[in-house]
Write an enzyme that holds these catalytic residues in place. Structure first.
Site, PDB file in Angstrom:
ATOM      1  N   THR A   7       0.854  -1.195   0.000  1.00 54.31           N
ATOM      2  CA  THR A   7       0.000   0.000   0.000  1.00 54.31           C
ATOM      3  C   THR A   7       0.882   1.234   0.000  1.00 54.31           C
ATOM      4  OG1 THR A   7      -1.788   1.198   1.125  1.00 54.31           O
ATOM      5  CG2 THR A   7      -0.162   0.183   2.535  1.00 54.31           C
ATOM      6  N   SER A   8       0.327   2.351  -0.465  1.00 52.23           N
ATOM      7  CA  SER A   8       1.049   3.604  -0.277  1.00 52.23           C
ATOM      8  C   SER A   8       0.140   4.625   0.406  1.00 52.23           C
ATOM      9  CB  SER A   8       1.610   4.124  -1.600  1.00 52.23           C
ATOM     10  OG  SER A   8       0.716   3.845  -2.625  1.00 52.23           O
ATOM     11  N   ASN A   9      -1.014   4.139   0.937  1.00 47.80           N
ATOM     12  CA  ASN A   9      -1.904   5.005   1.720  1.00 47.80           C
ATOM     13  C   ASN A   9      -1.139   5.476   2.967  1.00 47.80           C
ATOM     14  OD1 ASN A   9      -3.719   5.592   3.974  1.00 47.80           O
ATOM     15  ND2 ASN A   9      -5.381   4.893   2.666  1.00 47.80           N
ATOM     16  N   GLY A  11      -1.870   7.119   5.697  1.00 47.38           N
ATOM     17  CA  GLY A  11      -2.440   6.848   7.023  1.00 47.38           C
ATOM     18  C   GLY A  11      -2.174   5.412   7.447  1.00 47.38           C
ATOM     19  N   ASP A  70      -6.617  -4.477   3.577  1.00 48.19           N
ATOM     20  CA  ASP A  70      -7.803  -3.940   2.908  1.00 48.19           C
ATOM     21  C   ASP A  70      -8.809  -3.641   4.009  1.00 48.19           C
ATOM     22  OD1 ASP A  70      -8.792  -3.297   0.151  1.00 48.19           O
ATOM     23  OD2 ASP A  70     -10.533  -4.316   1.000  1.00 48.19           O
ATOM     24  N   SER A  71      -9.302  -2.426   4.023  1.00 47.46           N
ATOM     25  CA  SER A  71     -10.116  -2.028   5.167  1.00 47.46           C
ATOM     26  C   SER A  71     -11.200  -1.056   4.749  1.00 47.46           C
ATOM     27  CB  SER A  71      -9.217  -1.418   6.237  1.00 47.46           C
ATOM     28  OG  SER A  71      -8.334  -0.482   5.661  1.00 47.46           O
ATOM     29  N   LYS A 175      -6.540   4.930  19.721  1.00 48.24           N
ATOM     30  CA  LYS A 175      -6.836   4.201  18.478  1.00 48.24           C
ATOM     31  C   LYS A 175      -5.897   3.000  18.338  1.00 48.24           C
ATOM     32  CE  LYS A 175      -7.586   4.375  13.523  1.00 48.24           C
ATOM     33  NZ  LYS A 175      -7.355   5.008  12.229  1.00 48.24           N
ATOM     34  N   ARG A 181      -7.308  -2.379  12.787  1.00 46.48           N
ATOM     35  CA  ARG A 181      -5.982  -2.659  12.231  1.00 46.48           C
ATOM     36  C   ARG A 181      -5.070  -3.236  13.308  1.00 46.48           C
ATOM     37  NH1 ARG A 181      -5.969   1.632   9.846  1.00 46.48           N
ATOM     38  NH2 ARG A 181      -6.822   0.698   7.981  1.00 46.48           N
TER      39      ARG A 181
HETATM   40  P1  IMP Z   1      -8.288   0.421   0.869  1.00 44.19           P
HETATM   41  O1  IMP Z   1      -6.968   1.105   0.711  1.00 44.19           O
HETATM   42  O2  IMP Z   1      -8.906  -0.025  -0.403  1.00 44.19           O
HETATM   43  O3  IMP Z   1      -8.226  -0.670   1.900  1.00 44.19           O
HETATM   44  O4  IMP Z   1      -9.268   1.533   1.427  1.00 44.19           O
HETATM   45  C1  IMP Z   1      -9.471   1.758   2.763  1.00 44.19           C
HETATM   46  C2  IMP Z   1     -10.308   3.009   2.955  1.00 44.19           C
HETATM   47  O5  IMP Z   1     -11.113   2.805   4.130  1.00 44.19           O
HETATM   48  C3  IMP Z   1      -9.429   4.213   3.241  1.00 44.19           C
HETATM   49  O6  IMP Z   1      -9.289   5.003   2.129  1.00 44.19           O
HETATM   50  C4  IMP Z   1     -10.187   4.941   4.335  1.00 44.19           C
HETATM   51  O7  IMP Z   1     -11.052   5.832   3.738  1.00 44.19           O
HETATM   52  C5  IMP Z   1     -11.009   3.866   5.026  1.00 44.19           C
HETATM   53  N1  IMP Z   1     -10.341   3.414   6.250  1.00 44.19           N
HETATM   54  C6  IMP Z   1      -9.729   2.219   6.472  1.00 44.19           C
HETATM   55  N2  IMP Z   1      -9.208   2.171   7.699  1.00 44.19           N
HETATM   56  C7  IMP Z   1      -9.469   3.363   8.256  1.00 44.19           C
HETATM   57  C8  IMP Z   1      -9.146   3.920   9.524  1.00 44.19           C
HETATM   58  O8  IMP Z   1      -8.490   3.328  10.386  1.00 44.19           O
HETATM   59  N3  IMP Z   1      -9.602   5.164   9.731  1.00 44.19           N
HETATM   60  C9  IMP Z   1     -10.313   5.871   8.810  1.00 44.19           C
HETATM   61  N4  IMP Z   1     -10.614   5.418   7.611  1.00 44.19           N
HETATM   62  C10 IMP Z   1     -10.196   4.162   7.328  1.00 44.19           C
END
Ligand code: IMP
Length: 195
Positions: A7-9, A11, A70-71, A175, A181
Site C-alpha cells: 500500500t502507499s496510503n 495513514g 484492505d479495510s 486508536k 488494524r
Molecule cells: P483500501 O486502501 O482499499 O483498503 O481503502 C481503505 C479506505 O477505508 C481508506 O481510504 C479509508 O477511507 C477507510 N479506512 C480504512 N481504515 C481506516 C481507519 O483506520 N480510519 C479511517 N478510515 C479508514
C-alpha cells in the site's frame, strides 16, 4: 524481519509502522515503481489477497514477506455501505475528505443523525510458502458531523464503543489499542511467528 507493505496510503503506512515496531516495515513503492492494482473482489479478504499477491509477484524476490491491508467502514443505516468501497465512495478520484462528507451526507439523507457502524481490516500475508489472512473489527457510532483532525479517512466521524469523542479527537494511543488494524496486526504477528 522485513515486511513489505502492499500500500502507499499514508495513514495506513504510518499506523502499521507504529503498530509493528519490531519489524522493518517498507512500503513497496520504496522498492519498485508504484503500479495500479485492480481490487475487484467482493470481500476485504479477497481484495487484501489481490494486493499482496500483485506486489509479491512484481517484487520477484522469494525471500520477502508481503502484507496488504484492505479495510473500510460499514454503516448500519446504509445497509453496510460503503464497506469494500470505502476508498472510492465519493468517486474514483475522491479524497479522504470527499468520502467523509459524502458518507455523513448519506446518513443525513436517510433521516438519521448517527448510526451504529464498524470498521473492518483484513490483512493478507504472502510469502514463498504460503498465503494467509486475518481480520480485526472496531465497533462504534458514525456521526453526521466531523470532529477533530487526528487519524485519517473516516476517523473524524467515528466514535468507538465506550468513548464519547471521535477518533479525530482522541489520542492516537487510544486508536492504537482499539483499532480494527491493531487487532488484525496482532493476529498477523502470531501467523508470522508460526511460518
Ligand atoms: P483500501 O486502501 O482499499 O483498503 O481503502 C481503505 C479506505 O477505508 C481508506 O481510504 C479509508 O477511507 C477507510 N479506512 C480504512 N481504515 C481506516 C481507519 O483506520 N480510519 C479511517 N478510515 C479508514
Amino acid at each position: 524481519m522485513k515486511l513489505v507493505l502492499a500500500t502507499s496510503n499514508k495513514g495506513k503506512v504510518r499506523e502499521i509502522k507504529e503498530l509493528c515496531p519490531e519489524y522493518e516495515v517498507i512500503p513497496y513503492s520504496e522498492l519498485i515503481k508504484e503500479f495500479e492494482i485492480v481490487e475487484d473482489a467482493e470481500t476485504f479478504k479477497e481484495n487484501a489477497l489481490i494486493k499482496a499477491r500483485a506486489v509479491y509477484k512484481a517484487l520477484d524476490d522469494d525471500t520477502l514477506v508481503v502484507i496488504a491491508d484492505d479495510s473500510g467502514i460499514s454503516v448500519d443505516v446504509l445497509d453496510g455501505a460503503p464497506g469494500i468501497f470505502s476508498a472510492r465512495y465519493g468517486g474514483v478520484d475522491a479524497s479522504d475528505k470527499d468520502n467523509l462528507y459524502k458518507l455523513m451526507q448519506d446518513i443525513k439523507e436517510r433521516g438519521f443523525e448517527n448510526s451504529p457502524a464498524h470498521y473492518t481490516a483484513a490483512i493478507a500475508i504472502v510469502t514463498k510458502e504460503s498465503e494467509r489472512t486475518v481480520h480485526g473489527w472496531m465497533y462504534g457510532t458514525a456521526l453526521t458531523k466531523a470532529k477533530g483532525e487526528g487519524g485519517f479517512g473516516y476517523d473524524p466521524m467515528f466514535i468507538p464503543e465506550g468513548y464519547k469523542q471521535t477518533l479525530g479527537e482522541l489520542e492516537n494511543e487510544i486508536k492504537k489499542k482499539l483499532s480494527h488494524r491493531s487487532k488484525a496486526l496482532a493476529l498477523m504477528k502470531k501467523v508470522l511467528k508460526s511460518l
